[in-house]
Design a protein around this motif. Sequence first.
Motif, PDB file in Angstrom:
ATOM      1  N   ARG A 158       6.530  -9.196  -7.998  1.00  0.00           N
ATOM      2  CA  ARG A 158       5.618  -8.614  -7.253  1.00  0.00           C
ATOM      3  C   ARG A 158       4.904  -7.437  -7.174  1.00  0.00           C
ATOM      4  NH1 ARG A 158       8.438 -10.242  -1.507  1.00  0.00           N
ATOM      5  NH2 ARG A 158       6.489 -11.270  -1.335  1.00  0.00           N
ATOM      6  N   GLY A 159       3.599  -7.042  -6.607  1.00  0.00           N
ATOM      7  CA  GLY A 159       3.820  -5.756  -7.632  1.00  0.00           C
ATOM      8  C   GLY A 159       3.745  -5.247  -8.599  1.00  0.00           C
ATOM      9  N   GLY A 160       3.192  -6.231 -10.005  1.00  0.00           N
ATOM     10  CA  GLY A 160       3.683  -5.470 -11.120  1.00  0.00           C
ATOM     11  C   GLY A 160       5.220  -5.054 -11.342  1.00  0.00           C
TER      12      GLY A 160
ATOM     13  N   GLY B 133      -0.666  -3.312 -20.959  1.00  0.00           N
ATOM     14  CA  GLY B 133       0.407  -3.325 -20.797  1.00  0.00           C
ATOM     15  C   GLY B 133       1.614  -4.810 -21.299  1.00  0.00           C
ATOM     16  N   MET B 134       0.296  -5.621 -21.611  1.00  0.00           N
ATOM     17  CA  MET B 134       1.084  -6.845 -22.889  1.00  0.00           C
ATOM     18  C   MET B 134       2.124  -6.144 -23.311  1.00  0.00           C
ATOM     19  SD  MET B 134      -1.387  -9.604 -21.832  1.00  0.00           S
ATOM     20  CE  MET B 134      -1.991 -10.551 -20.374  1.00  0.00           C
ATOM     21  N   GLN B 135       3.115  -6.515 -23.547  1.00  0.00           N
ATOM     22  CA  GLN B 135       4.595  -5.807 -24.272  1.00  0.00           C
ATOM     23  C   GLN B 135       3.657  -7.051 -25.436  1.00  0.00           C
ATOM     24  OE1 GLN B 135       6.335  -3.697 -24.000  1.00  0.00           O
ATOM     25  NE2 GLN B 135       4.954  -3.578 -22.551  1.00  0.00           N
ATOM     26  N   GLN B 136       4.270  -8.305 -25.873  1.00  0.00           N
ATOM     27  CA  GLN B 136       4.450  -9.023 -27.182  1.00  0.00           C
ATOM     28  C   GLN B 136       2.235  -9.421 -27.592  1.00  0.00           C
ATOM     29  OE1 GLN B 136       6.453  -8.760 -28.334  1.00  0.00           O
ATOM     30  NE2 GLN B 136       7.725  -8.441 -26.537  1.00  0.00           N
ATOM     31  N   PHE B 137       1.920  -9.660 -26.960  1.00  0.00           N
ATOM     32  CA  PHE B 137       0.700  -9.701 -27.154  1.00  0.00           C
ATOM     33  C   PHE B 137      -0.266  -8.631 -27.542  1.00  0.00           C
ATOM     34  CE2 PHE B 137      -4.351 -11.745 -27.098  1.00  0.00           C
ATOM     35  CZ  PHE B 137      -4.182 -12.394 -27.364  1.00  0.00           C
TER      36      PHE B 137
ATOM     37  N   ASP C  94       4.572 -11.586 -20.336  1.00  0.00           N
ATOM     38  CA  ASP C  94       2.647 -11.251 -20.424  1.00  0.00           C
ATOM     39  C   ASP C  94       2.298 -12.200 -19.417  1.00  0.00           C
ATOM     40  OD1 ASP C  94       3.834  -8.942 -21.773  1.00  0.00           O
ATOM     41  OD2 ASP C  94       2.786  -9.783 -23.842  1.00  0.00           O
ATOM     42  N   MET C  95       2.280 -13.455 -19.880  1.00  0.00           N
ATOM     43  CA  MET C  95       2.080 -14.136 -19.029  1.00  0.00           C
ATOM     44  C   MET C  95       2.087 -13.601 -17.595  1.00  0.00           C
ATOM     45  SD  MET C  95       2.267 -17.736 -19.838  1.00  0.00           S
ATOM     46  CE  MET C  95       1.412 -18.452 -18.913  1.00  0.00           C
ATOM     47  N   ALA C  96       2.934 -13.553 -16.644  1.00  0.00           N
ATOM     48  CA  ALA C  96       3.231 -12.754 -15.381  1.00  0.00           C
ATOM     49  C   ALA C  96       2.436 -11.603 -14.970  1.00  0.00           C
ATOM     50  CB  ALA C  96       4.624 -11.770 -15.416  1.00  0.00           C
ATOM     51  N   LEU C  97       1.916 -10.579 -16.047  1.00  0.00           N
ATOM     52  CA  LEU C  97       1.580  -8.996 -15.814  1.00  0.00           C
ATOM     53  C   LEU C  97      -0.238  -9.857 -15.744  1.00  0.00           C
ATOM     54  CD1 LEU C  97       2.259  -6.938 -18.699  1.00  0.00           C
ATOM     55  CD2 LEU C  97       2.941  -6.973 -16.633  1.00  0.00           C
ATOM     56  N   PHE C  98      -0.389 -10.618 -16.546  1.00  0.00           N
ATOM     57  CA  PHE C  98      -1.899 -11.385 -16.444  1.00  0.00           C
ATOM     58  C   PHE C  98      -1.866 -11.971 -14.805  1.00  0.00           C
ATOM     59  CE2 PHE C  98      -4.371 -15.071 -16.444  1.00  0.00           C
ATOM     60  CZ  PHE C  98      -5.875 -14.361 -17.207  1.00  0.00           C
ATOM     61  N   GLY C  99      -1.265 -12.659 -14.498  1.00  0.00           N
ATOM     62  CA  GLY C  99      -0.733 -13.541 -13.233  1.00  0.00           C
ATOM     63  C   GLY C  99      -1.539 -11.829 -12.085  1.00  0.00           C
TER      64      GLY C  99
END
Length: 649
Positions: free
Chosen positions: A352-354, A488-492, A534-539
């Motif tokens: 929620r909210g990043g 700020g994706m950590q792995q991609f 990282d997928m959650a950040l995209f969402g």
Amino acid sequence: MTLIRTTAVISLALLLFGCNEPGYPDNVKVKRINTDSLQALLVVPNHIDEVSQTPLTTAIVLGGSEGGLAGASATAVALAENGIAALAVGYFGVEGLPATLKQVPVEVVDAAVAYIDASPALTRNHCKQVALIGSSRGAELALLAASYNQDYGPVVALSPSSHTWGALGDSDSAAWTYQGEPVPFVPRHSNPDYTVTEFAGRNYFIQDLNHPDANKARIDAANIRGQVLLLAGTDDKLWPSAIMAETLRNSIASQGVKHRVNKQLYEGAGHVISPGLPDNLTQTDIQKGQTILLGGTPTANQLAQTEALKTIVATLKSPICYSSSAGFNPQKLARLKAFLKTTNTSSLVLMRGGEVVFQYGDIHHRHTIHSIRKPMLNALYGIYVDKGIIDLDITLGELGISDLTALSDVEKSATVRQLLQSRSGIYLPSAATNQAMLDMLPERGQFKPGEKYAYNNWDFNVAGAIFEKLAGESLYTVFYREIAKPLGMQQFKGDYVQATADTEFSALQADGFYQLEADKSEFPAYHFRMSAYDMALFGQLYENYGMWNGHKILSREWIEASTMSYSVTNRFMDFGYGMLWNVINANDNRPDKAFFHTGVGIHMLGVYPASDLVFVHRVQTEQAYTFNQQDLYKIIGRTFDALESHQPE
């Protein structure tokens, strides 16, 4: 270059290159900081140069009971050698600071944050927090500061204390003050015998911890917003750090946020486990013929320091942002976690909210996301449509698109928009298409472009190829630059390789791969490998309607158009398909829409704007697996059940 940018570069050069402090390794740069409110050393990796325009994410390091800069700077150097900028901060025993550990203001740490915020060359991490690392009494200060101030995270406590203790050399006085008032501390009820030749404080501390008076001095660790990393040796003879680490862990877990804390114990290690410190510090002389035992052996301490450094570096480089007010029922989340353990789920993130409000499994492990690749392409199209580079209404004929099976004139009239909607009317063999998908396709020529929705990998694969044709570079490269890096994706990182249908996907290390099946089609499928976090950040980007930290990455108009239902996919559930997104339509029973995509029916990325929720579910499908698809529906149900009840049962 703007004036602000110029100032940042000049400040960085002056800060890091004006003069390097002597006596430090050549592979780091060190600068002494001496102000009215801060005595510190800034230590940065040697590869930082004068032309860098990117502010350095900076961690704060606090040493142990010496209070000065020696121990803190040794750990700061170890971090800098691993690519992390560190600000070693003194809190007593340095000119301009209290002479001893007695009534030291906790706000001394806040002064370090203020310094970082005021410097154009330094910055907080992507969670808008500052990592805080402390050892021994410094760990006590770090935990205490983070319990008062939510600017800190992750918090790393080496050989930690679960309570606040009295002043050094004066156990009847407070060691710390906060807002000018003494911080409660554990009274001394034990009677240490300091006359012995070898003094071990551990048992005396245990006696005092077990006294009822100790309760008032507990550090409110559950109030810490960021990640907490607790590291201790099992042979700590100075004080019971392993026991106190467990107390801290339980305190945090009692508030339903157990996932935020990671406790690691190092077998046979003593009190001195901070990276950079001598590993042979198993005891220290206080006067002739008398020593204080610290515990451990050089071998055990060295192993602990090595492992601790790896863990700290990984945590600081990939911090997880957590919400301070999740709005979930902790008891129901606990039951959700228990259910997940029965399902072969590999990871789950609720955001929620990043900020992560719940996690399960290794949320940083990358593996194939299958059909969730389609929303990733949607984002790229959105950016390039907004730039005016891509026209969705251009036809395949105009683009010169053909395949192993030549397209008919009618098929060539299909537009890019219809590909994204899976309404092209083109039903040809394609890469990454199983027999079940083929069986669901209409006969070739049965429908004209735009007449019929048919979930079809030919459409999606060709859409990927058209994007690359018009963008002039790999979609993985563009995704990293335009999406992954700003978020700020950590792995991609945008690495990609070529693959075939026979490739063992579990052996791949890249972030993406093209799967070409040359006997079916000229167009490869484009696969993404991504972590749950990282997928959650995209969402969250879609949850934010394209905004990230005040900057527009996608337009709201594009997201609205992409998540509008152009086709009915499930009349009973009132689901539809937009452009590379499944849509949960608003109706009388649910006034707001949501959208999602699944992969092989068991991976899922869901965005629920009305609930301020991003949902990511993963299964390790790059190896043999079992997962009951019905369990995914149960997991979703349990998630929303926990969200709906905010009060304890």
